[in-house]
Design a protein around this motif. Sequence first.
Motif, mmCIF file in Angstrom:
data_model
loop_
_atom_site.group_PDB
_atom_site.id
_atom_site.type_symbol
_atom_site.label_atom_id
_atom_site.label_comp_id
_atom_site.label_asym_id
_atom_site.label_seq_id
_atom_site.Cartn_x
_atom_site.Cartn_y
_atom_site.Cartn_z
ATOM 1 N N TYR A 105 -3.837 5.099 -2.064
ATOM 2 C CA TYR A 105 -3.985 3.986 -1.117
ATOM 3 C C TYR A 105 -2.629 3.612 -0.520
ATOM 4 O O TYR A 105 -2.460 3.454 0.674
ATOM 5 N N ARG A 106 -1.639 3.526 -1.366
ATOM 6 C CA ARG A 106 -0.304 3.136 -0.922
ATOM 7 C C ARG A 106 0.371 4.279 -0.177
ATOM 8 O O ARG A 106 1.065 4.075 0.804
ATOM 9 N N MET A 107 0.158 5.512 -0.632
ATOM 10 C CA MET A 107 0.746 6.676 0.033
ATOM 11 C C MET A 107 0.307 6.736 1.485
ATOM 12 O O MET A 107 1.109 7.007 2.376
ATOM 13 N N SER A 109 -0.586 4.310 3.311
ATOM 14 C CA SER A 109 0.040 3.225 4.052
ATOM 15 C C SER A 109 1.467 3.542 4.418
ATOM 16 O O SER A 109 1.884 3.253 5.535
ATOM 17 N N PHE A 110 2.222 4.138 3.497
ATOM 18 C CA PHE A 110 3.587 4.334 3.973
ATOM 19 C C PHE A 110 3.775 5.579 4.815
ATOM 20 O O PHE A 110 4.780 5.704 5.481
ATOM 21 N N SER A 113 3.693 3.670 7.896
ATOM 22 C CA SER A 113 4.849 2.813 8.188
ATOM 23 C C SER A 113 6.011 3.652 8.661
ATOM 24 O O SER A 113 6.846 3.196 9.415
ATOM 25 N N LYS A 114 6.044 4.909 8.256
ATOM 26 C CA LYS A 114 7.111 5.776 8.762
ATOM 27 C C LYS A 114 6.964 5.940 10.262
ATOM 28 O O LYS A 114 7.920 5.942 11.000
ATOM 29 N N THR A 116 5.472 3.844 12.349
ATOM 30 C CA THR A 116 5.785 2.608 13.068
ATOM 31 C C THR A 116 7.264 2.310 13.029
ATOM 32 O O THR A 116 7.831 1.809 13.975
ATOM 33 N N ASN A 117 7.923 2.654 11.944
ATOM 34 C CA ASN A 117 9.363 2.450 11.869
ATOM 35 C C ASN A 117 10.067 3.233 12.956
ATOM 36 O O ASN A 117 10.954 2.756 13.630
ATOM 37 N N GLN A 120 9.777 1.542 16.104
ATOM 38 C CA GLN A 120 10.632 0.356 16.217
ATOM 39 C C GLN A 120 12.060 0.743 16.518
ATOM 40 O O GLN A 120 12.722 0.129 17.338
ATOM 41 N N MET A 131 4.274 -0.118 20.246
ATOM 42 C CA MET A 131 3.796 -0.852 19.076
ATOM 43 C C MET A 131 2.278 -0.899 19.076
ATOM 44 O O MET A 131 1.636 -0.718 18.074
ATOM 45 N N LYS A 135 -0.177 0.733 16.312
ATOM 46 C CA LYS A 135 -1.182 -0.079 15.625
ATOM 47 C C LYS A 135 -2.527 0.609 15.658
ATOM 48 O O LYS A 135 -3.277 0.578 14.709
ATOM 49 N N PHE A 138 -2.912 3.064 13.158
ATOM 50 C CA PHE A 138 -2.799 2.518 11.838
ATOM 51 C C PHE A 138 -3.889 2.917 10.891
ATOM 52 O O PHE A 138 -5.026 2.684 11.128
ATOM 53 N N ASN A 139 -3.490 3.445 9.827
ATOM 54 C CA ASN A 139 -4.441 3.763 8.787
ATOM 55 C C ASN A 139 -3.958 3.079 7.536
ATOM 56 O O ASN A 139 -2.792 3.120 7.247
ATOM 57 N N HIS A 140 -4.816 2.440 6.822
ATOM 58 C CA HIS A 140 -4.350 1.822 5.629
ATOM 59 C C HIS A 140 -5.232 2.467 4.680
ATOM 60 O O HIS A 140 -6.040 3.181 5.014
ATOM 61 N N GLU B 161 -8.836 -1.919 -3.840
ATOM 62 C CA GLU B 161 -8.275 -0.826 -3.044
ATOM 63 C C GLU B 161 -9.259 0.326 -3.042
ATOM 64 O O GLU B 161 -8.903 1.473 -3.270
ATOM 65 N N CYS B 189 -9.178 -3.422 2.149
ATOM 66 C CA CYS B 189 -9.175 -1.957 2.175
ATOM 67 C C CYS B 189 -9.981 -1.384 3.322
ATOM 68 O O CYS B 189 -10.043 -0.167 3.503
ATOM 69 N N LEU B 190 -10.622 -2.241 4.088
ATOM 70 C CA LEU B 190 -11.533 -1.723 5.102
ATOM 71 C C LEU B 190 -10.811 -1.223 6.332
ATOM 72 O O LEU B 190 -9.645 -1.498 6.552
ATOM 73 N N GLN B 216 -6.433 -4.760 7.826
ATOM 74 C CA GLN B 216 -5.393 -4.562 8.836
ATOM 75 C C GLN B 216 -5.901 -4.739 10.243
ATOM 76 O O GLN B 216 -5.135 -5.028 11.160
ATOM 77 N N TRP B 270 0.901 -5.942 6.774
ATOM 78 C CA TRP B 270 1.098 -4.594 7.263
ATOM 79 C C TRP B 270 1.771 -4.688 8.621
ATOM 80 O O TRP B 270 1.523 -5.595 9.397
ATOM 81 N N ASP B 271 2.642 -3.743 8.903
ATOM 82 C CA ASP B 271 3.170 -3.652 10.261
ATOM 83 C C ASP B 271 3.792 -4.970 10.736
ATOM 84 O O ASP B 271 3.335 -5.590 11.688
ATOM 85 N N TYR B 294 3.709 -3.812 1.528
ATOM 86 C CA TYR B 294 3.405 -2.948 2.668
ATOM 87 C C TYR B 294 4.259 -3.319 3.874
ATOM 88 O O TYR B 294 4.108 -2.770 4.954
ATOM 89 N N THR B 296 7.415 -3.445 6.103
ATOM 90 C CA THR B 296 8.655 -2.704 6.301
ATOM 91 C C THR B 296 9.708 -3.612 6.906
ATOM 92 O O THR B 296 10.234 -3.349 7.979
ATOM 93 N N SER B 344 9.972 3.012 -0.405
ATOM 94 C CA SER B 344 9.536 3.103 0.984
ATOM 95 C C SER B 344 9.395 4.549 1.426
ATOM 96 O O SER B 344 8.562 4.870 2.264
ATOM 97 N N ASP B 345 10.200 5.420 0.849
ATOM 98 C CA ASP B 345 10.125 6.823 1.232
ATOM 99 C C ASP B 345 10.600 7.708 0.085
ATOM 100 O O ASP B 345 11.722 8.190 0.085
#
Lengths: 255, 578
Positions: A105-107, A109-110, A113-114, A116-117, A120, A131, A135, A138-140, B161, B189-190, B216, B270-271, B294, B296, B344-345
């Motif tokens: 789930y977190r993987m 998301s980031f 974020s890479k 979107t970063n 930015q 932006m 968005k 965006f996949n969460h 989640e 989570c949706l 989100q 997020w974002d 989440y 950044t 973060s990475d």
Amino acid sequence: METTLGLLGGDDTSSSVSKMEHDYSSYTDETGLELGLGLGPSLTKVKKSSRTWCEYGRILTAKDFPNGFITGTVNNMCVDSSTENTGNASTSSSQVVGWPPIRTYRMNSFNQSKITNADQEENGASGNKEMEDSKKKFNHGNTKNEADFVKVNMDGLPIGRKVDLGSHTCYETLGKTLEEMFFKSNKTTNSTNCGENEQVKKSCKLLDGSSGFVLTYEDKDGDWMLVGDVPWGMFLSTVKRLRIMRTAEAKGLGM
Amino acid sequence: MAHSFPEQVLKHLFSFLASDKERNSVSLVCKSWYEIERRCRKSVFIGNCYSVSPEIMIKRFPEVRSVTLKGKPHFADFNLVPEGWGAYVEPWIIAMSRSYPLLEEIRLKRMVVSDESLELISTSFDNFKVLVLLSCEGFTTDGLAAIAANCRNLRELDLGESEVEDLSSDWLSHFPDSCTSLVSLNISCLGPEISFSDLERLIAHSPNLKTLRLSQAVPLEKLPDLLCHASQLVEFGTGAYSSEVRSDIFSNLEEAFSGCKRLEGLSGFWDVEAAYLPAIYPVCSRLTSLNLSYATIQSPDLDKLISQCHNLQRLWVLDYIEDTGLQALAASCKNLEELRVFPSDPFLPEPNVILTEQGLVAVSEGCPKLQTVLYFCRQMTNAALVTIARNRPNMIRFRLCVIEPRAPDYLTLEPLDAGFGAIVEQCKELRRLSLSGLLTDRVFEYIGTHAKKLEMLSIAFAGDSDMGLHHVLSGCESLRKLEIRDCPFGDEALLANAAKLETMRSLWMSSCSVSFGACKLLAQKLPKLNVEVIDEMGPPDMRPESSPVDKLYIYRTVAGPRFDMPGFVWTLNEDAKH
């Protein structure tokens, strides 16, 4: 540190140790199982003898068929399992399954974020068209969007796997990853195979030769397509899941 | 018995017992207490859904109102358990639908839940109130629509989640207007589609709503409208926290947050568009829980935000906080109890942030109540761990992940044995520990010697020999869950400590050196264990008995071998048929 046989066994009494030895020997007699009682690394090197139900080979993609899907023009090639567990003692974290221990789930998301970063940084101020676009991408969590874990099934295997498309940037690396997952021996390390620090070079490339299999994907419309026919970015935005299909069954797939 | 209390009195007394542990103890006193207790137990917790069957549960506890079930092993979170392994909730729901008409609460973790199960839940229990699905999968928004439509007294819907297939965004509309009982809703989570009007309507007719976690898909501009209908919220999770930077949006947002006088917890983010962070400054001083994991955002925005949250007890954050931010945290947040720092990475070969052992040391020095830590970093030293241990002997959960497997102390190049040894020696109440970095058998000797209250231990890429595993199994008296990957542990330690396995909930070993023959032996010796071999390379009995199994999952059970296994899981049990 002193390591002797006396340390084994549940209690610190010699009677329990000898009982354990007795159990070992009686079981040995019955089952013919030989358990080495010497301490120290008890690692048995994994020897993958000839497989009985998993073919070696590579996965075909659309690049193998530049003129359309033609059966019989590619050769069967058996790839030897030369990449046995040759101690990947300095395995870096990017090559190991499930490490670092971060939830899927977190993987997902980031991975986002890479993206979107990057936007930015490029655009400086926020709140502009880029932006908005990011968005939308965006996949969460776990919906079937870009940069996602998608399911991969292979014909003939009951197992499904998942692959993180977000950690790939091109078909080549995806193909190699899938080959490792489905065609190679257990790639996670049995660690104390000391000595070799180098990663064994992968001998098969996605684009040479073939096996009896083709890599296909299901797109947003529910159609099954050969992997590789569209630009990577487009592929990411439309892929729902992957299937390693027998060549024979893949005839007539849409290109 | 000369004197015995009437059953009613005992029942009343038992109703004051809060925990399952206490009720279990009470039920062991004598047969009549066992009988009385079991007939009035209202809440059952089952840590491994395969350890017992629905029938056994129902037979023993006929009056249950609340059931909690956990399914897949923890390492399933990291993709180590292949899909199709099991943990299906359906047989439980079917059995409970027949026998527990008054059931009110179902809480599931890491289970496979189908739409049919959700539909059955929604129609079988008239007074159904709480549905919590953490890290579950297998259902779609159609199943949620059934819950929304049929559970007229629904108080809590928490999707954690979970992996939910988004078939339609209008499932929220299935909540009738007459349903006003909602207290907690977590839909974070949706997916990307949601009907704002349905959401707004739902919130508007839920005056008791205390927890709301959005997905989100809910944009920033919509937050003020939602929040003004829900100013009584205690916990709030935003959607995507960014938008075109406009002062009217900002002031609306700030006003909306100011209106939430009871807000104690924030999440989502997020974002993030940093310009909008000051909108939450009005609530910062009240916050006890903040999840920015989440988000950044970096310093100075991050630091400015955190430094205002003086009452923070729990902080989840990305490593953008860096050592400097953690030092600031240590200075401002003296009530901090839990810190989680996520990477973060993690796949970059070089660090992208300056987050080192220093940050964690600073927090351990500055935050006297710190007891729960999850920390991902790229370097660690024994000295730092020793300092942390000395500073925080009250540590209860300590999970350290040095990202590179087998990374040594970066200053001395030694293993981190001494550092973790200090942790287990000083922190006498330690219940959970995750190890990483370069570790020899020595660290396990320390753990076996000192970690007497340790209940859960996670090990990866560590140890030299079976002695390591032996120390743990023979020394850790309170051990319930042990999960191991990529360690040179094999047959001897396992077989020598076989009896220990019956005192634990479960043992997971993957990419270790346990042979198939040893697995069979274990299964033979200990019939109360299910010994599962998970091997995607084919049936293990087609290879020599001495060859190692890929993955091994052993758990105690009174339900016997299971029969819902996929083709790549073998239960080694003399009665089991594959």
